[in-house]
Every structure is written in structure tokens, then in C-alpha cells.
Design a protein around this motif. Structure first.
Motif: not given
Length: 176
Positions: A1-11
Motif C-alpha cells: 500500500x505504501x507503493x501507491x501513496x508516496x511519502x511526503x519527501x517523495x511528493x
């Protein structure tokens, strides 16, 4: 599920990359961004229009004028902003977009902004560049041919006057 929602640093990284690309497109010369954004058919008709000698000169003069115009950056930024806002709106409410386009078209027809297209201030900014581009595109050999043609014509116009008994010297001119 983390692969679908990017982390704040990735965003943040993705946002910075999009911003960098948008600013690079704005800072690039007008000819490069216009050709990169248009489709293949848009470039094809513009290239066919540029094959006409006078139209090619005018198109290049207008491009160079627009590349130096202060409103260019503002218009590109406004266009990108409108695209970012209108695209999701058009996907959600297409009928609203059609009604908005109808209202905008009516406002443009009522205001008639094309009357301001050929104002003296616009022509004063565009004509010197158009003339300099035109003169720069004409080869030196052409200028030399025109000059020699004019000189031959002036010599030929003097010869019939001399053959008819007319002299180019003034009789009342003092002799040395």
C-alpha cells in the motif's frame, strides 16, 4: 500500500521536479517551447506556411519579438495555470466547461479585442524587427545586382540624351 501513496519527501521531490520543468519551459526561447508543445499537425502547417518567402520572414520576426516581450512569461505562466485548473474541471463537469466557453466567446465577441491588434504602438515595436529580419535575409549578391541594375539604367538614360544632341554639360557653367 505504501507503493501507491508516496511519502511526503517523495511528493516534495516530485513537486520540485514539476516546478523545475515548468520554469525551464518558461525560460526557453519561444520557438523551442512552441514547437515542443504543438502536435505534429501543428508543426506541419506552420512549416508549410514558412515555405512562403514573405510569410517565413514575418513568422520569424513575430517569434523573435514575442520571445523578448515582457508579457510572454506572464502569458505562459497564465496558460499553464489555466491548464492545471481547467483540465480537472473539464473532466468532472464537461457541460459547465461548454457553458463557460460560450460565455467567454460571447464576451470576446462583444469586446472585439482584435480591433487593438494593429495599433501604432504594436506596429512601432514589430516593424523595426520585421524590416531588420527582411534585410538580413536578403543575400548581398541580390543587393549588388539591384545596385548594378540601377547604375546601368541611369547610364542608359543619359546615353539617349547625348545621342539626340543634348549635352549633360551646362552651357552657362564657368570653364576652368
Amino acid at each position: 500500500m505504501s507503493a501507491l501513496i508516496p511519502t511526503p519527501s517523495e511528493r516534495l521531490t516530485l513537486s520540485r521536479e514539476r516546478l523545475r520543468l515548468a520554469l525551464r519551459d518558461i525560460a526557453a526561447p519561444a520557438g523551442h517551447t512552441a514547437s515542443a508543445r504543438t502536435s505534429g499537425t501543428g508543426v506541419a502547417w506552420l512549416e508549410s506556411l514558412k515555405s512562403i518567402p514573405a510569410a517565413g520572414i514575418v513568422i520569424e520576426a513575430v517569434r523573435s519579438w514575442w520571445a523578448q516581450h515582457p508579457w510572454r512569461v506572464a502569458s505562459v505562466l497564465a496558460g499553464e495555470t489555466v491548464k492545471t485548473v481547467v483540465q480537472p474541471l473539464a473532466q468532472r463537469h464537461p457541460i459547465g466547461l461548454v457553458v463557460g466557453a460560450l460565455l467567454l466567446g460571447g464576451a470576446l465577441a462583444w469586446a472585439r479585442p482584435w480591433r487593438l491588434l494593429f495599433t501604432s504602438s504594436l506596429l512601432a515595436g514589430l516593424l523595426p524587427q520585421l524590416l531588420s529580419k527582411t534585410v538580413a535575409q536578403i543575400p548581398i549578391q541580390s543587393w549588388m545586382m539591384v545596385l548594378t541594375h540601377w547604375l546601368k539604367q541611369s547610364q542608359q538614360s543619359q546615353k539617349p540624351a547625348q545621342k539626340a544632341g543634348f549635352s549633360t554639360e551646362r552651357p552657362d557653367a564657368p570653364t576652368s
